[in-house]
Design a protein around this motif. Sequence first.
Motif, PDB file in Angstrom:
ATOM      1  N   ASP A 173     -10.485   9.846  -4.428  1.00 46.87           N
ATOM      2  CA  ASP A 173     -11.840   9.310  -4.397  1.00 46.87           C
ATOM      3  C   ASP A 173     -12.253   9.140  -2.932  1.00 46.87           C
ATOM      4  O   ASP A 173     -11.653   8.351  -2.202  1.00 46.87           O
ATOM      5  N   THR A 177       2.405   1.390  -3.774  1.00 45.74           N
ATOM      6  CA  THR A 177       1.454   1.862  -4.778  1.00 45.74           C
ATOM      7  C   THR A 177       0.255   2.442  -4.050  1.00 45.74           C
ATOM      8  O   THR A 177      -0.735   1.754  -3.832  1.00 45.74           O
ATOM      9  N   PRO A 178       0.361   3.677  -3.654  1.00 50.06           N
ATOM     10  CA  PRO A 178      -0.731   4.278  -2.858  1.00 50.06           C
ATOM     11  C   PRO A 178      -2.035   4.295  -3.646  1.00 50.06           C
ATOM     12  O   PRO A 178      -2.011   4.524  -4.855  1.00 50.06           O
ATOM     13  N   PRO A 179      -3.143   4.002  -2.981  1.00 51.05           N
ATOM     14  CA  PRO A 179      -4.428   4.035  -3.673  1.00 51.05           C
ATOM     15  C   PRO A 179      -4.828   5.470  -4.013  1.00 51.05           C
ATOM     16  O   PRO A 179      -4.229   6.417  -3.521  1.00 51.05           O
ATOM     17  N   THR A 204     -12.976   5.388  -1.622  1.00 50.10           N
ATOM     18  CA  THR A 204     -11.801   4.560  -1.365  1.00 50.10           C
ATOM     19  C   THR A 204     -11.101   5.020  -0.096  1.00 50.10           C
ATOM     20  O   THR A 204     -10.710   4.217   0.753  1.00 50.10           O
ATOM     21  N   LEU A 213       0.816  -1.212   0.000  1.00 48.20           N
ATOM     22  CA  LEU A 213       0.000   0.000   0.000  1.00 48.20           C
ATOM     23  C   LEU A 213       0.849   1.261   0.000  1.00 48.20           C
ATOM     24  O   LEU A 213       0.484   2.278  -0.572  1.00 48.20           O
ATOM     25  N   LEU A 266     -10.535   2.621   3.222  1.00 55.69           N
ATOM     26  CA  LEU A 266      -9.198   2.215   3.649  1.00 55.69           C
ATOM     27  C   LEU A 266      -8.846   2.754   5.037  1.00 55.69           C
ATOM     28  O   LEU A 266      -8.082   2.126   5.766  1.00 55.69           O
TER      29      LEU A 266
END
Lengths: 200, 540
Positions: free
Chosen positions: B74, B68-70, B77, B65, B81
């Motif tokens: 948005d 590759t950060p979300p 999301t 995580l 999280l």
Amino acid sequence: MAELGRVGEVIEASTTEFVAQCYELYQSPPLGSLVKTILPLEEPLEMYGIVYNAVTSSLEPGRRPIARGKDETSEEEIYRSSPQLLKLLRTEFSALMVGHRQNGKLYRYLPPKPPRIHGFVYLCSDDEVVEFGQSFSFLNILLNAHLPVSAEELVAATLRQMSQVYDDRSRFMVTAGKELAILLGGELNRLKAILGRIKP
Amino acid sequence: MTQQSSQRLGIVTDGSLTKGIEVRLDSSASVEDMAVGRYVTIEGEKRRFFGMITDISLGVIDPKLTLTPPDVTDPFTAEVLAGTSTYGTLHILPMLTIGGGATDTIEGPQPVKTVPGHFSAVNQASQQDVELVFGGEDARKFYIGTPLDMETRICLDLPELVKRSNGIFGKSGTGKTFLTRILLIGMLQKGAAANLIFDMHSEYGWSGTSEGGRTVKALKQLFPEQVAVFTLDEANAKRRRVSTDFVVRIGYDEIEPEDMTLLRQTLNLTEPAVEAIYQLSRKFGRNWLQSTLGLPESEETEEMLKGLSIHESTFQNLLRGLHTIERLPFLMPHSPDNTVKRILEYLDRGINVVLEFGRYTDITAYVLVANLLTRRIYAQYRERMEKAMAEDTAPPHPLVITIEEAHRFLNPGVSSQTIFGTIAREMRKYNVTLLVIDQRPSGIDDEVMSQLGTKITCLLDNERDIDSVLSGVPGKNELKSVLARLESRQQALIFGHAVPMPVVVRTREYGSPESYKDFLSPGQTDTKKQTQKDIEELWK
């Protein structure tokens, strides 16, 4: 005339899933909807399933339909000019067993017995969906099942279906999303795939 | 145990008694709402624990995580999280157990001896919890301030406090003087002890100034009947329109060689010069100082010095030092009144004595006078205490001596020789304790620091000062982060004997008309009692 919410009959059953034939052609419940069938024991056993697949095919396995619309103007015309088609084709749907109710108590895991053939299959009412959606422990069954559809698609479809009966849809989705984030702790890509599909 | 669910912060996931407890925050609690120094309760299976947040950190369930950060633009999301895949953790230092065990119920909060089980719920401490730990205001307990983000009053048990020497530390301008004033008022209100204050900058007697240049009332204005102002500088006091009770004059014959030892550094005296003082005093007796200053430059003098085996250069060194002292205007060949006796008279009547230095704020005067008076007063107390023990009568009323710039008296070089070092070490045997005020605690002898019962410290940012203040305290590293993050004004960390656990307080207000009223109203009954006592004294 079938009673309210009755959509078909069980034609194949196992502990983990059942297949039902729809009474009306093409009238299968939507992907991800909650359906139930009842085993008429002394204490009736209600079994809940999530629709994961629907198939329309010829009644006889060896006889494939043929294209008929070359001279017709619309799709409806084909069925009108060949009314026997409605009897020669059938729609089936498969449901994954996710829970059962016995002695009035709801359990979100596999029932002790499979359904019987010709058991009636009903689409669950809004109240039943709300009751079932109070806990998301059934999501684990969906995520771990080996099915023709991907688990991510099925989970997303189920949540979208269930959310329709809630007033606060986004609240429901966030709660479900959090549950998924815990279940898919080490599988970030699967989580992202589902979240992308259930975004309100 | 009635805890509202809204106060729930998270659950215990890891930890040890020495290193503290790790708590995973619930998704409903935001890390940004947490603050170091805040209190929490942990609902163990058998006991409730009371602790303090000492660190806050972030965690992720999957290291991918962070790689590759979300897409957190948005909101959906981000919300999903938060608290699940990404979460906050609190580091909590458990301090006490409250409720649960039989001893806790009878004797109140107990020091913690174990840790709560896995996944115990952690809640923000409620007002009642904090009150249970720090107690409400009563005849012994004095309200000193409130915890951060709470209205509960944190109280110090003053009779307990004055049983040991205490320290107030903090950088310049962090509110040491205000804090001291509040504490002195507390002792005065609760009648915990008589105070003798060596007031270097004339801030405690009549009035002081706040950071903004505003004048604030000091002890004498608030409690005229219970405070006496002594001064070394009458002219200065008159100019400031301060009514003083006594003008201190010290005679040369009152200065003993021991009083000079402490001034060795300040006056730049050599070791042989100090030795020479003892020899001269043996020769001249009480009047050694005057006699030495009056020695003519003649062969006889040289002969005499030779006889005493004092070298010429040593003598010159000594003379330079003595001339510095001679120039102090409050010194005179012979004092008309006995200052020590006067001070004791006031203290015996339970009246607090503030000794103002006026313009003589140089350290020589301060060290000389403070040391000289304290030595004699301590000797008196010691005599009385021994007498009281021998005759099984009531011991003398506790005395607290307040000194500023304490490192001058208590640095490792001199603390073993000065009376202050002795008081700090021997503590309460003779009912005399110190209130030490200093901005460089690292300059104070470790041995003395370790004997201080309660330490109240405002912001400190020098590493050595912080280490010195916190030496020997359990959870030192955790408290370090709390101490370094205090605000620069009106906040202090209190720990030690008088509080059940370290506590960060926002000190109560001082300086507004309402605050004076607050200080005065609970003291009303005391004033009456004092008057009653005075009347009784008159008829004795």
